[in-house]
Write an enzyme that holds these catalytic residues in place. Sequence first.
Site, PDB file in Angstrom:
ATOM      1  N   CYS A   2       3.651  12.691  86.163  1.00 34.25           N
ATOM      2  CA  CYS A   2       4.394  11.979  87.199  1.00 34.25           C
ATOM      3  C   CYS A   2       5.849  12.433  87.297  1.00 34.25           C
ATOM      4  CB  CYS A   2       4.434  10.487  86.913  1.00 34.25           C
ATOM      5  SG  CYS A   2       2.837   9.733  86.720  1.00 34.25           S
ATOM      6  N   ARG A  27       4.687  19.809  87.413  1.00 37.60           N
ATOM      7  CA  ARG A  27       4.452  18.849  86.333  1.00 37.60           C
ATOM      8  C   ARG A  27       3.026  18.304  86.363  1.00 37.60           C
ATOM      9  NH1 ARG A  27       9.296  16.711  83.917  1.00 37.60           N
ATOM     10  NH2 ARG A  27       8.075  14.967  83.152  1.00 37.60           N
ATOM     11  N   TRP A  76       0.418  10.972  88.701  1.00 33.24           N
ATOM     12  CA  TRP A  76      -0.719  11.495  87.945  1.00 33.24           C
ATOM     13  C   TRP A  76      -1.498  10.251  87.542  1.00 33.24           C
ATOM     14  CZ3 TRP A  76      -2.111  16.262  85.448  1.00 33.24           C
ATOM     15  CH2 TRP A  76      -2.989  16.134  84.372  1.00 33.24           C
ATOM     16  N   ASN A 102       7.355   6.249  86.058  1.00 36.57           N
ATOM     17  CA  ASN A 102       6.599   7.117  85.149  1.00 36.57           C
ATOM     18  C   ASN A 102       6.410   6.351  83.853  1.00 36.57           C
ATOM     19  OD1 ASN A 102       6.932   9.081  87.025  1.00 36.57           O
ATOM     20  ND2 ASN A 102       8.304  10.367  85.806  1.00 36.57           N
ATOM     21  N   GLY A 103       5.293   6.591  83.174  1.00 35.04           N
ATOM     22  CA  GLY A 103       5.057   5.895  81.913  1.00 35.04           C
ATOM     23  C   GLY A 103       3.898   4.924  82.066  1.00 35.04           C
ATOM     24  N   GLU A 483      -4.213  30.519  70.370  1.00 32.33           N
ATOM     25  CA  GLU A 483      -3.335  30.472  71.537  1.00 32.33           C
ATOM     26  C   GLU A 483      -3.920  31.328  72.669  1.00 32.33           C
ATOM     27  OE1 GLU A 483      -1.065  28.991  73.022  1.00 32.33           O
ATOM     28  OE2 GLU A 483      -0.391  30.523  74.439  1.00 32.33           O
ATOM     29  N   LYS A 487      -4.737  29.787  76.403  1.00 36.97           N
ATOM     30  CA  LYS A 487      -4.250  30.321  77.681  1.00 36.97           C
ATOM     31  C   LYS A 487      -5.422  30.649  78.596  1.00 36.97           C
ATOM     32  CE  LYS A 487       0.205  30.931  77.642  1.00 36.97           C
ATOM     33  NZ  LYS A 487       0.202  29.702  76.827  1.00 36.97           N
ATOM     34  N   GLU A 490      -7.062  27.498  79.907  1.00 35.64           N
ATOM     35  CA  GLU A 490      -6.134  26.727  80.755  1.00 35.64           C
ATOM     36  C   GLU A 490      -6.109  27.228  82.190  1.00 35.64           C
ATOM     37  OE1 GLU A 490      -2.030  24.966  78.970  1.00 35.64           O
ATOM     38  OE2 GLU A 490      -2.311  27.100  78.642  1.00 35.64           O
ATOM     39  N   HIS A 506     -20.884  32.386  60.022  1.00 35.18           N
ATOM     40  CA  HIS A 506     -21.311  31.053  59.597  1.00 35.18           C
ATOM     41  C   HIS A 506     -21.684  30.163  60.785  1.00 35.18           C
ATOM     42  CE1 HIS A 506     -20.292  32.026  55.516  1.00 35.18           C
ATOM     43  NE2 HIS A 506     -19.037  32.306  55.855  1.00 35.18           N
ATOM     44  N   LYS A 608       2.601  20.099  83.099  1.00 34.76           N
ATOM     45  CA  LYS A 608       3.557  20.858  82.288  1.00 34.76           C
ATOM     46  C   LYS A 608       4.006  20.055  81.087  1.00 34.76           C
ATOM     47  CE  LYS A 608       6.354  24.239  81.288  1.00 34.76           C
ATOM     48  NZ  LYS A 608       5.696  25.294  80.480  1.00 34.76           N
TER      49      LYS A 608
HETATM   50  C1  G6P Z   1       0.891  20.221  77.926  1.00 33.08           C
HETATM   51  C2  G6P Z   1       0.781  21.590  78.571  1.00 33.08           C
HETATM   52  C3  G6P Z   1       0.651  22.661  77.503  1.00 33.08           C
HETATM   53  C4  G6P Z   1       1.822  22.540  76.512  1.00 33.08           C
HETATM   54  C5  G6P Z   1       1.870  21.143  75.890  1.00 33.08           C
HETATM   55  C6  G6P Z   1       3.096  20.917  75.031  1.00 33.08           C
HETATM   56  O1  G6P Z   1      -0.328  19.870  77.380  1.00 33.08           O
HETATM   57  O2  G6P Z   1      -0.329  21.665  79.446  1.00 33.08           O
HETATM   58  O3  G6P Z   1       0.671  23.941  78.105  1.00 33.08           O
HETATM   59  O4  G6P Z   1       1.693  23.518  75.538  1.00 33.08           O
HETATM   60  O5  G6P Z   1       1.906  20.174  76.920  1.00 33.08           O
HETATM   61  O6  G6P Z   1       4.249  20.886  75.832  1.00 33.08           O
HETATM   62  P1  G6P Z   1       5.710  20.917  75.207  1.00 33.08           P
HETATM   63  O7  G6P Z   1       6.641  20.711  76.368  1.00 33.08           O
HETATM   64  O8  G6P Z   1       5.794  19.806  74.208  1.00 33.08           O
HETATM   65  O9  G6P Z   1       5.883  22.245  74.547  1.00 33.08           O
END
Ligand code: G6P
Length: 613
Positions: A2, A27, A76, A102-103, A483, A487, A490, A506, A608
Amino acid sequence: MCGIVGYVGGQQAAPLLLEGLGRLEHRGYDSAGVAVLGPGKESRLRVAKKAGRVRDLVDQVPKRFAGKVGIGHTRWATHGPANDANAHPHVDTKGDVAVVHNGIIDNAAALRAGLAEAGVELLSDTDTEVLAHLIGLSEADTLEGKVAEALGRVEGTYGLAVLHAAYPDRIVVARNGSPLIIGIGDHEMFVASDLAALVRYTTRVAHLDDGELATLTADGFSTYRLDLTSVTRSAIDLEIDADAYDAGEHDSFMHKEMLEQPESAERMLRGRLDERFGTSHLGGLHMDARELRAIRRVKVLGCGSAYYVGQMGAGLIEELARIPADAEAASEFRYRNPIVEPDTLYVAVSQSGETIDTLLAVQEIRRKGGKVVGLVNVVGSAIARECDGGIYLHAGPEVAVASTKALTNMFLGFALLALQLGRVRDLSIADGRRLVSGLQRLPEQIGEVLAQEPALAELAGRLAGAESLFFVGRVRGYPVAREGAQKFKEISYRHAEAYQTSELKHGPLALIDDSVPTVAVVPEDELTERNVAALHEVAARRGPLVVVTHPAVELGDLPSQASVDRIDVPRNERELDPILMTVALQLLSYHAALALGHDIDKPRNLAKSVTVE
Ligand code: G6P
């Protein structure tokens, strides 16, 4: 997640609000809305809101939507589905009050029941709507008093902006656990949940602390606690280049941000390396050698990519400083009644500095007397302010959901920290210097990896066809694989699963056939031979291979019909190699998503920064 924007001043609010909302799109959201207070004494509240994208809302806002004070929101969905009624702003029964929030209001159900009993007709499924009614029903004689009274009845988290037709010169905002930044202009004031919505207009900002309110009028702002006693929050000037929020010639922010990495890595290291003593300078940690020596354990906390890079970081710390270190998802940590020890150093990692799970973990540690330092990108963010000290990442604004340049700088932050922790212990000066010089070479080598983009794009185009992939690595390579898989899934929406290479036999090997590619991280190090042996096992089962490796690594005689692609990245020091391999995997994911035609910067269902639990 949000987003909030607000404006009060001499210009028409609606166009500014809609532009600001556009800048908050990254966001993550599923509906949007704006409210303005019309001109004149008999000020009338006008609201437009809609499920869908900001551009759908733009089409819906009537031409006559005049007003020089207004608020806007991207929602959101949490309480109730994404539809027009649940979109913010929410309005009270009389149509005087508009609220964006927001929240999460934890006691919303009880408050809704109480309002319904009192005869209030609730028009949405949201927790936010109760705030509009509580403010509308309050008998306090100022808007600040009404908002404070309503907030007194609410449990939960909020970033909040409120308009009231009887107070047409102002916006009242409040913060508790959700980001909110006040922007100060010339006879105009802004508010937003993210700097991205402000920087076009002003870089002079003020932050609120949790439990504080502010009144914004065209001429300035004043801040209070919930009991309306005043507090002083001074304005600061941020050094931010507004162009950082434009993708420029790139098709996406992710592409732009990946390519910025040599430069942003350089910025991260500037002034922090000590060649003479083979160590680092980290003034923001606020810890002297004696305190650093007293640390017996390191615990890293983060979410998503920050968690995976945290795992790389814990490995670096253990290897260089020989202090037991591990990383844990911040989202899990708080719920298992963690043991917080006084001689453990807790490291919170977050690009945004607003991720609620990480923030709550930090607060829990501090409540139990633990010491927390932050690796945070956004200056002045909640996590940065909550920590005892920290290392800012200097990556510049990161807009794409998929973290690239901030993540790379997180790794560098860990390298600097590990170096310093190592040098106050048993890491020799020679090893310290070896790593300092490795770090100095990294920005250029990151550029060399990025220069392989055409070849990686071609390879990614072929990989994009696979429904399911494995990403594998060992020890230093395992978090790289995690990681990499993160990616890939995602932004390409393909099933990408990370495994330790050693664990393939295994279980996962059962899934390998010619339709399931394995992306293997195989650096030139003490495990190369073992890694290569595992590749042979995959190839023997006709599994296609993509090997991220170093030029000198020989893959041996793989079956002639095997599909093998290799990505050679430049070698640095073995401890620092993981980040170069990570950058190669960023490009791979990006191009797979591009080949599939996805919206790279706004992956479906993701935000984000996740500011609600
Ligand atoms: C969300 C995003 C991820 C990110 C994570 C942590 O889940 O989709 O891509 O890595 O938040 O975000 P931060 O701002 O705490 O690094």
